[in-house]
Design a protein around this motif. Structure first.
Motif, PDB file in Angstrom:
ATOM      1  N   THR A 195       2.980   5.796  -5.827  1.00 60.74           N
ATOM      2  CA  THR A 195       2.642   5.757  -7.257  1.00 60.74           C
ATOM      3  C   THR A 195       1.440   6.654  -7.537  1.00 60.74           C
ATOM      4  O   THR A 195       1.437   7.447  -8.483  1.00 60.74           O
ATOM      5  CB  THR A 195       2.313   4.298  -7.670  1.00 60.74           C
ATOM      6  OG1 THR A 195       3.391   3.476  -7.254  1.00 60.74           O
ATOM      7  CG2 THR A 195       2.123   4.168  -9.170  1.00 60.74           C
ATOM      8  N   TRP A 196       0.425   6.540  -6.687  1.00 59.94           N
ATOM      9  CA  TRP A 196      -0.773   7.370  -6.871  1.00 59.94           C
ATOM     10  C   TRP A 196      -0.401   8.852  -6.801  1.00 59.94           C
ATOM     11  O   TRP A 196      -0.833   9.654  -7.616  1.00 59.94           O
ATOM     12  CB  TRP A 196      -1.827   7.055  -5.798  1.00 59.94           C
ATOM     13  CG  TRP A 196      -2.979   7.988  -5.908  1.00 59.94           C
ATOM     14  CD1 TRP A 196      -4.070   7.863  -6.722  1.00 59.94           C
ATOM     15  CD2 TRP A 196      -3.118   9.254  -5.228  1.00 59.94           C
ATOM     16  NE1 TRP A 196      -4.880   8.955  -6.591  1.00 59.94           N
ATOM     17  CE2 TRP A 196      -4.321   9.830  -5.680  1.00 59.94           C
ATOM     18  CE3 TRP A 196      -2.342   9.926  -4.294  1.00 59.94           C
ATOM     19  CZ2 TRP A 196      -4.774  11.060  -5.214  1.00 59.94           C
ATOM     20  CZ3 TRP A 196      -2.782  11.163  -3.835  1.00 59.94           C
ATOM     21  CH2 TRP A 196      -3.992  11.715  -4.294  1.00 59.94           C
ATOM     22  N   VAL A 218       2.963   0.698 -10.534  1.00 64.16           N
ATOM     23  CA  VAL A 218       3.605   0.556  -9.226  1.00 64.16           C
ATOM     24  C   VAL A 218       4.955  -0.172  -9.288  1.00 64.16           C
ATOM     25  O   VAL A 218       5.889   0.164  -8.562  1.00 64.16           O
ATOM     26  CB  VAL A 218       2.641  -0.100  -8.204  1.00 64.16           C
ATOM     27  CG1 VAL A 218       2.256  -1.513  -8.579  1.00 64.16           C
ATOM     28  CG2 VAL A 218       3.229  -0.069  -6.801  1.00 64.16           C
ATOM     29  N   ALA A 241       0.846  -1.203   0.000  1.00 65.41           N
ATOM     30  CA  ALA A 241       0.000   0.000   0.000  1.00 65.41           C
ATOM     31  C   ALA A 241       0.881   1.253   0.000  1.00 65.41           C
ATOM     32  O   ALA A 241       0.496   2.288  -0.552  1.00 65.41           O
ATOM     33  CB  ALA A 241      -0.903  -0.007   1.234  1.00 65.41           C
ATOM     34  N   VAL A 287      -2.791   2.412 -11.155  1.00 66.93           N
ATOM     35  CA  VAL A 287      -1.741   2.270 -10.131  1.00 66.93           C
ATOM     36  C   VAL A 287      -1.091   0.893 -10.292  1.00 66.93           C
ATOM     37  O   VAL A 287       0.140   0.760 -10.275  1.00 66.93           O
ATOM     38  CB  VAL A 287      -2.310   2.476  -8.710  1.00 66.93           C
ATOM     39  CG1 VAL A 287      -1.288   2.125  -7.650  1.00 66.93           C
ATOM     40  CG2 VAL A 287      -2.790   3.914  -8.527  1.00 66.93           C
ATOM     41  N   ASP A 288      -1.913  -0.134 -10.510  1.00 70.09           N
ATOM     42  CA  ASP A 288      -1.385  -1.492 -10.727  1.00 70.09           C
ATOM     43  C   ASP A 288      -0.321  -1.498 -11.831  1.00 70.09           C
ATOM     44  O   ASP A 288       0.729  -2.115 -11.702  1.00 70.09           O
ATOM     45  CB  ASP A 288      -2.517  -2.421 -11.197  1.00 70.09           C
ATOM     46  CG  ASP A 288      -3.156  -3.168 -10.049  1.00 70.09           C
ATOM     47  OD1 ASP A 288      -2.842  -2.849  -8.891  1.00 70.09           O
ATOM     48  OD2 ASP A 288      -3.984  -4.072 -10.321  1.00 70.09           O
ATOM     49  N   ARG A 310       3.725  -7.763 -13.916  1.00 71.46           N
ATOM     50  CA  ARG A 310       4.165  -7.161 -12.655  1.00 71.46           C
ATOM     51  C   ARG A 310       5.069  -8.123 -11.875  1.00 71.46           C
ATOM     52  O   ARG A 310       6.104  -7.725 -11.342  1.00 71.46           O
ATOM     53  CB  ARG A 310       2.928  -6.779 -11.826  1.00 71.46           C
ATOM     54  CG  ARG A 310       3.225  -5.906 -10.662  1.00 71.46           C
ATOM     55  CD  ARG A 310       2.102  -4.915 -10.401  1.00 71.46           C
ATOM     56  NE  ARG A 310       0.826  -5.544 -10.093  1.00 71.46           N
ATOM     57  CZ  ARG A 310       0.398  -5.825  -8.879  1.00 71.46           C
ATOM     58  NH1 ARG A 310       1.161  -5.582  -7.846  1.00 71.46           N
ATOM     59  NH2 ARG A 310      -0.790  -6.357  -8.690  1.00 71.46           N
ATOM     60  N   SER A 332       8.386   1.139  -7.664  1.00 76.61           N
ATOM     61  CA  SER A 332       8.989   0.407  -6.539  1.00 76.61           C
ATOM     62  C   SER A 332      10.377  -0.122  -6.864  1.00 76.61           C
ATOM     63  O   SER A 332      11.058  -0.633  -5.986  1.00 76.61           O
ATOM     64  CB  SER A 332       8.081  -0.747  -6.108  1.00 76.61           C
ATOM     65  OG  SER A 332       8.080  -1.741  -7.106  1.00 76.61           O
ATOM     66  N   ILE A 388      -5.626   3.813  -4.507  1.00 80.34           N
ATOM     67  CA  ILE A 388      -4.390   3.066  -4.784  1.00 80.34           C
ATOM     68  C   ILE A 388      -4.650   1.682  -5.375  1.00 80.34           C
ATOM     69  O   ILE A 388      -3.721   0.964  -5.694  1.00 80.34           O
ATOM     70  CB  ILE A 388      -3.498   2.922  -3.524  1.00 80.34           C
ATOM     71  CG1 ILE A 388      -4.214   2.125  -2.429  1.00 80.34           C
ATOM     72  CG2 ILE A 388      -3.053   4.289  -3.012  1.00 80.34           C
ATOM     73  CD1 ILE A 388      -3.300   1.728  -1.273  1.00 80.34           C
ATOM     74  N   ARG A 389      -5.912   1.302  -5.500  1.00 77.49           N
ATOM     75  CA  ARG A 389      -6.221  -0.050  -6.020  1.00 77.49           C
ATOM     76  C   ARG A 389      -6.669  -0.017  -7.474  1.00 77.49           C
ATOM     77  O   ARG A 389      -7.227  -0.989  -7.975  1.00 77.49           O
ATOM     78  CB  ARG A 389      -7.326  -0.711  -5.180  1.00 77.49           C
ATOM     79  CG  ARG A 389      -7.003  -0.825  -3.695  1.00 77.49           C
ATOM     80  CD  ARG A 389      -5.966  -1.874  -3.393  1.00 77.49           C
ATOM     81  NE  ARG A 389      -5.401  -1.668  -2.052  1.00 77.49           N
ATOM     82  CZ  ARG A 389      -4.303  -2.257  -1.611  1.00 77.49           C
ATOM     83  NH1 ARG A 389      -3.635  -3.087  -2.371  1.00 77.49           N
ATOM     84  NH2 ARG A 389      -3.852  -1.999  -0.412  1.00 77.49           N
ATOM     85  N   TYR A 426       3.957   1.576  -1.470  1.00 76.91           N
ATOM     86  CA  TYR A 426       4.458   1.805  -2.840  1.00 76.91           C
ATOM     87  C   TYR A 426       3.316   2.276  -3.745  1.00 76.91           C
ATOM     88  O   TYR A 426       3.498   3.107  -4.630  1.00 76.91           O
ATOM     89  CB  TYR A 426       5.092   0.523  -3.396  1.00 76.91           C
ATOM     90  CG  TYR A 426       6.372   0.170  -2.674  1.00 76.91           C
ATOM     91  CD1 TYR A 426       7.575   0.780  -3.000  1.00 76.91           C
ATOM     92  CD2 TYR A 426       6.371  -0.753  -1.625  1.00 76.91           C
ATOM     93  CE1 TYR A 426       8.749   0.481  -2.325  1.00 76.91           C
ATOM     94  CE2 TYR A 426       7.532  -1.051  -0.933  1.00 76.91           C
ATOM     95  CZ  TYR A 426       8.727  -0.434  -1.290  1.00 76.91           C
ATOM     96  OH  TYR A 426       9.871  -0.716  -0.621  1.00 76.91           O
ATOM     97  N   ARG A 427       2.132   1.754  -3.475  1.00 78.58           N
ATOM     98  CA  ARG A 427       0.969   2.173  -4.268  1.00 78.58           C
ATOM     99  C   ARG A 427       0.660   3.646  -3.995  1.00 78.58           C
ATOM    100  O   ARG A 427       0.324   4.399  -4.909  1.00 78.58           O
ATOM    101  CB  ARG A 427      -0.246   1.315  -3.899  1.00 78.58           C
ATOM    102  CG  ARG A 427      -0.182  -0.094  -4.458  1.00 78.58           C
ATOM    103  CD  ARG A 427      -1.352  -0.931  -3.947  1.00 78.58           C
ATOM    104  NE  ARG A 427      -1.328  -2.267  -4.523  1.00 78.58           N
ATOM    105  CZ  ARG A 427      -1.850  -2.572  -5.709  1.00 78.58           C
ATOM    106  NH1 ARG A 427      -2.472  -1.653  -6.413  1.00 78.58           N
ATOM    107  NH2 ARG A 427      -1.771  -3.809  -6.156  1.00 78.58           N
TER     108      ARG A 427
END
Ligand SMILES: Nc1ncnc2c1ncn2[C@@H]1O[C@H](COP(=O)(O)OP(=O)(O)O)[C@@H](O)[C@H]1O
Ligand SMILES: Nc1ccn([C@@H]2O[C@H](COP(=O)(O)OP(=O)(O)O)[C@@H](O)[C@H]2O)c(=O)n1
Length: 531
Positions: free
Chosen positions: A39-40, A95, A33, A91-92, A185, A99, A86-87, A35-36
C-alpha cells in the motif's frame, strides 16, 4: 511447529506473536506489514489504489524483506526500509482496499509461504489459519471489543502502550476517529470476497478485552504444548519423517515445511543456529517456492514441486480451459453428481482424499468439481503413465504427482506432504488399479496414510459408482450412463483411538478404506444396478 494468529485490527496479534516468537524461538511473520508495504509503495509511486491492475502489478513485482534492528523487526520493499512509513493513518485508510485484490493476495500468500517454509513460524494476519497455513498445528483467533482496540491503538500512536499501562490515556477525539477507521477496516476485511477475516473452523477463540498480553501469550503457549503432546513428536524407531532433501528431520522440526526457505525473514534469536539445520539447509537449496515464471525452462519436477496456484500463467490458463471442457463433456456423456459435496468443498484444509477406482472418470469428477470451487487437487498417478514427454507434459500441468509403484518412492511422499501442507488436496486410489468387477482381487496400498500423517492432514473418504459401467471389461467402447459419487467426513488421526505413529498410520489405512466401501455400498443401495 506453525502457530497461526488471526484477528481484527488492534486485537494484539503483533504483540502476542512477537512475544511467542521470542519465548519459543520461532520465526515471526507479520503478514499485515506486507500488505501495508505494498500500500505504501502504491501511495508513494502515485498509483491509484482503486486500480486493481496497477496495484496488482506493484504487488507482483515487489520484493518484500524482513530484517532486524535494535527496535525490533524491520520491513523493506524494493530495497527501501519502510518500517515506520507503513504505520501512518494514510496507509491504514487504504490498506484494506489493496489487500482485497485477488492478485495482490496471491502474490503475498506465495511470499508468506516462502518466508515460512523452514517451519517453526508464528504468523499473524487475517487469513493465516484459513488460507496461508491451513494445516498450522495451533490456530488462534484473537478478539477484543472495538472500543478497547481503538483505545490501545490511540495510546500506541501517542507512543504509549496500553498493554503495559492499563491506565494509559489518549486524546478522546483521536480515539473516536481511530475507532471509526478501525470499524470500517474490520468491515472491509470481513466482507471481502477473497480470504475474508474469519476464524478457521479449528481456531481457538481468545477474547483478550480483559486479559493482559502475558495472559494471552501463556494461553497460546499452553495450546502449543497440548498440540505437541497430541501430535506426539516423531519418536525414534517409528516412522521417520523426511525433509525436502531426503534427510530425516531433526526432532525439533516436524515436517510442516511447505516450501523451502529463502533469506530475509527475521528470526528471533535463532538465525545462525537454524541455518545449520538439515531441513532449513535442504530447503534453501531447493527451488520449489514462489510463482514459476513462464517460458523459463521449467522442468516436470518444477511442476511436481510447486503449488498449482504458483504454476506460470499459461499453464494455469490451460488448466482452466481444460477443466471447463472436461467438466462440460463428462457432464453430458456421463451426468455425474457428488452427494454430500459440501464435505469436500467447505473445508479449506489440505486433505488426503481416498477413493475406490473404477475408471478414468474418477479423478476427473473430483479434480473438476473442486477446481471450480477454488480447491486444487493433486492426483497421485502411476509413473508408468508418463511413457512419453507429451503425457508427462500434460499430466504435470494437470497437477498430478507421479509415484513409482512397488518402491518406497520418498520423492512422491515428500511432494504429497508438501502439497497437503500448502493446503492442496491429494487424491489417491489405494486400490492401485481400476477395479472392474467385485471378484477382482484387491490389494490396498497404504502409503496415503503415511503421507497424510507426515503433513498432519486428515483423510477424506469418497466413493464412486456407475463409472465402471461406462467402459465394460474387455471393451474400449464408452457407454452413456449416470455416475454417482459420495463424500464422507474427514477422518482425523487424533480420533482413531490408537497411540504411536506407526499404529495410527496402519489404523488410518483400515478405517479410511472401510469408510470408502461403506459409502460405495450406500450409493449402490440408493442407485440399484450401479456398480
Ligand atoms: N491484552 C492486551 N491488553 C492491553 N493492551 C494490549 C493487549 N495486547 C496488545 N495490547 C496493546 O495494543 C496495541 C495494539 O496491539 P498490536 O499487537 O499492535 O495489535 P494488532 O497487531 O492486532 O493490530 C499495542 O500497543 C499493544 O501493546
Ligand atoms: N493476512 C493478512 C494480514 C493483513 N491483511 C490486511 O492488511 C491490513 C493491515 O494488517 P495489520 O495486521 O498490519 O493491521 P493491524 O491489525 O495491525 O491494524 C488489514 O486491515 C488487512 O486489510 C490481510 O488482508 N491479510
Amino acid at each position: 511447529m506453525i502457530v497461526a494468529i488471526d484477528g481484527p485490527a488492534g486485537s494484539g496479534k503483533s504483540t502476542t506473536a512477537h512475544a511467542i516468537a521470542d519465548r519459543c524461538n520461532l520465526t515471526f511473520l507479520d503478514t499485515g506489514a506486507m500488505y501495508r508495504a505494498v500500500t505504501w509503495r502504491c501511495l508513494d509511486a502515485g498509483v491509484d489504489v482503486s486500480d486493481d491492475d496497477a496495484v496488482s502489478a506493484v504487488a507482483e513485482r515487489a520484493r518484500i524483506e524482513f530484517g532486524k534492528s535494535a527496535d525490533g523487526q524491520t520491513v523493506s520493499i524494493d530495497g527501501r526500509d519502510v518500517t515506520r512509513q507503513i504505520r501512518t493513518p494514510e496507509v491504514d485508510r487504504n490498506v484494506s482496499v489493496v489487500s482485497a485484490y485477488p492478485r495482490v493476495r496471491e502474490a503475498m500468500v506465495a511470499r508468506q509461504r516462502e518466508l515460512g517454509s523452514a517451519g517453526d513460524v508464528v504468523a499473524e494476519g487475517r487469513d493465516i489459519g484459513t488460507v496461508v497455513f491451513p494445516n498450522a498445528e495451533v490456530k488462534v483467533f484473537l478478539t477484543a471489543d472495538a472500543a478497547a482496540r481503538a483505545h490501545r491503538r490511540a495510546v500506541q500512536r501517542e507512543g504509549g502502550d496500553a498493554g503495559c499501562d492499563a491506565g494509559a490515556k489518549a486524546d478522546a477525539a483521536e480515539e473516536q476517529q481511530i475507532l471509526r477507521d478501525l470499524v470500517r477496516r474490520d468491515k472491509l476485511d470481513s466482507s471481502r470476497k477473497e480470504s475474508p477475516l474469519k476464524p478457521a473452523a479449528d481456531a481457538h477463540m481468545i477474547d483478550n478485552s480483559a486479559l493482559t498480553p502475558e495472559q494471552v501469550v501463556q494461553q497460546i503457549v499452553d495450546l502449543m504444548e497440548a498440540a505437541r503432546a497430541k501430535g506426539g513428536a516423531a519418536k525414534a524407531g517409528e516412522v521417520a519423517p523426511f525433509d525436502k532433501g531426503g534427510e530425516p528431520l531433526s526432532p525439533k522440526t516436524d515436517g510442516n515445511e511447505v516450501a523451502p526457505a529463502k533469506a530475509g525473514v527475521a528470526k528471533n534469536g535463532a538465525g545462525e543456529k537454524d541455518a545449520g539445520r538439515p531441513a532449513a539447509k535442504a530447503a534453501a537449496k531447493s527451488k520449489a517456492a514462489g510463482r514459476m515464471r513462464a517460458f523459463a525452462g521449467n522442468t516436470f519436477d518444477d511442476y511436481y514441486d510447486h503449488g498449482m496456484k504458483e504454476f506460470p500463467l499459461p499453464a494455469r490458463a490451460l488448466l482452466a480451459v481444460a477443466a471447463a471442457i472436461v467438466w462440460a463433456v463428462t457432464k453430458v456423456l456421463w451426468p455425474w453428481k457428488i452427494e454430500d459435496v459440501r464435505l469436500l468443498r467447505d473445508d479449506a484444509r489440505g486433505r488426503m482424499i481416498v477413493m475406490n477406482h473404477t475408471s478414468m472418470l474418477d479423478p476427473v469428477v473430483i479434480v473438476c468439481d473442486l477446481y471450480f470451487h477454488g480447491i486444487r487437487v493433486r492426483p497421485i498417478s502411476k509413473s508408468e503413465f508418463n511413457k512419453t514427454n507429451l503425457v508427462s507434459w500434460l499430466f504435470s500441468r494437470a497437477g498430478t504427482i507421479p509415484v513409482k509403484r512397488g518402491t518406497a518412492d520418498l520423492k512422491a511422499v515428500r511432494r504429497a506432504q508438501a502439497a497437503l501442507t500448502r493446503g492442496e488436496c491429494v487424491l489417491v486410489f489405494p486400490e492401485g488399479t481400476r477395479i472392474k468387477s467385485d471378484d477382482q482381487p484387491v490389494t490396498i496400498h497404504g502409503g496415503f496414510a503415511l503421507m497424510a500423517q507426515m503433513a498432519k492432514a486428515p483423510v477424506q473418504p469418497v466413493a464412486i459408482v456407475g463409472a465402471r459401467d461406462i467402459t465394460p471389461k474387455g471393451t474400449h467402447w464408452k457407454r452413456f450412463g449416470r455416475v454417482f459419487c459420495k463424500a464422507g467426513a474427514c477422518i482425523e488421526f487424533s480420533d482413531l483411538g490408537v497411540r504411536g505413529r506407526k499404529q495410527q498410520a496402519l489404523r488410518m489405512e483400515e478405517v479410511a478404506m472401510e469408510r470408502v466401501y461403506a459409502l460405495r455400498d450406500e450409493l449402490r443401495r440408493e442407485h440399484p444396478g450401479k456398480m
